[in-house]
Design an enzyme around this catalytic site. Sequence first.
Site, mmCIF file in Angstrom:
data_model
loop_
_atom_site.group_PDB
_atom_site.id
_atom_site.type_symbol
_atom_site.label_atom_id
_atom_site.label_comp_id
_atom_site.label_asym_id
_atom_site.label_seq_id
_atom_site.Cartn_x
_atom_site.Cartn_y
_atom_site.Cartn_z
ATOM 1 N N LYS A 112 87.760 44.366 111.894
ATOM 2 C CA LYS A 112 86.489 44.044 111.221
ATOM 3 C C LYS A 112 86.669 43.109 110.042
ATOM 4 C CE LYS A 112 83.478 47.589 112.899
ATOM 5 N NZ LYS A 112 82.670 48.758 112.682
ATOM 6 N N LYS A 197 86.994 45.681 124.169
ATOM 7 C CA LYS A 197 86.113 46.852 124.139
ATOM 8 C C LYS A 197 84.639 46.436 124.162
ATOM 9 C CE LYS A 197 85.417 49.044 120.301
ATOM 10 N NZ LYS A 197 85.467 49.774 119.045
ATOM 11 N N LYS A 200 79.088 46.800 119.804
ATOM 12 C CA LYS A 200 77.773 46.411 119.285
ATOM 13 C C LYS A 200 77.836 45.033 118.666
ATOM 14 C CE LYS A 200 76.945 51.132 117.693
ATOM 15 N NZ LYS A 200 76.999 52.006 116.529
#
Length: 335
Positions: A112, A197, A200
């Site tokens: 992130k 993966k 969102k």
Amino acid sequence: MKRILSCMQPTNRLHLGNYLGALKNWVALQNEGAECLYGVVDLHAITAGHDPAELAQSTREIAAAYIASGVDPKKSTIFVQSSVLAHSELMWLFSAIAQMGKLERMTQFKDKAGKHKERASVGLFAYPVLMAADILVYKATHVPVGEDQKQHLELAREIASTFNHKFCGGDEFFPMPEPVITGEATRVMSLRNGTEKMSKSAESDMSRINLTDDADLIAKKITKATSDPHPLPDNIKDLEERPEADNLYSIYAALSGKRKEHVVKEFAGKGFGEFKPALADLCVEKLSPITARMSELMADPAEIDKILRAGAEKANTLAEPVLKEAMDKMGFWRP
Ligand code: TYM
């Protein structure tokens, strides 16, 4: 005593990975009669930038998704993290024992924060410490999550163990929370790339199936999902080198409640041309009742708020004494 706790962030919409990796198992655990607490972790959702105009509504939407998927507010406690202050307070206590070096190794933080680690927020860095507090403030024993949360769970166990050692003379004040990572789809991959993966935050909406997608969109996404030119295999081992096929099979297996080996047998030798429409039909069959129920629930936000208020009351009743006891163990002065 078994106590289940798990949570999701109200960032964007929930997708098939959230449903198969976590939510579906939450419902199963609830229906087995376990004591369950399911949180919407809005404090986590502000760590990577958020829109204040949307946060409350996204929080309601996640609660609606829980209920629409089968979490029953009469059996399970559904609550919002920020309405139980003990989470943040316990997090601060834990931040005094969690080590920077351990946090630096968290893959979710690395992903992130990306290349600009120094610009990431302190909250994003300390995120797993808050997650440990989410779990331990209820003395939860089992945490049903997808595979990507395994490392965070390990940290929560370490924090529990350090706390017990330092402040409780080795007694098990905090239980060691067990990750529950089960089912055929513990790591659902992107429909565009079988090695990434489903998430969102991925740019392409075609990479995921959202719980709010309608039947046509689901069918389109599955038809366009990346696949390979080979016929479908007749044994599970042959899926190892074929991540896209493996992912679609895992989704089929998890949605149908069958073992992956059985699905492989069912479609052996056929092509994606036959498999994909079957998968699309199955997705629509399983997801459209959830989507429909979600929009009904979202049409009555007052009812969701009522459920969340009752959940907050229950969660506070459980969390406050644990926080107080933890403070006593640490030797704080108390009025
Ligand atoms: P979050 O909000 O990213 O995801 C919610 C749940 O969905 C699972 N999941 C997946 N499972 C399979 N395949 C995927 N592609 C996939 N993507 C997401 C996640 O594993 C998770 O179970 N840190 C957590 C939220 C959290 C939490 C907690 C969880 C905060 N405090 C305490 C458990 C207990 C997170 O970001 O999940």
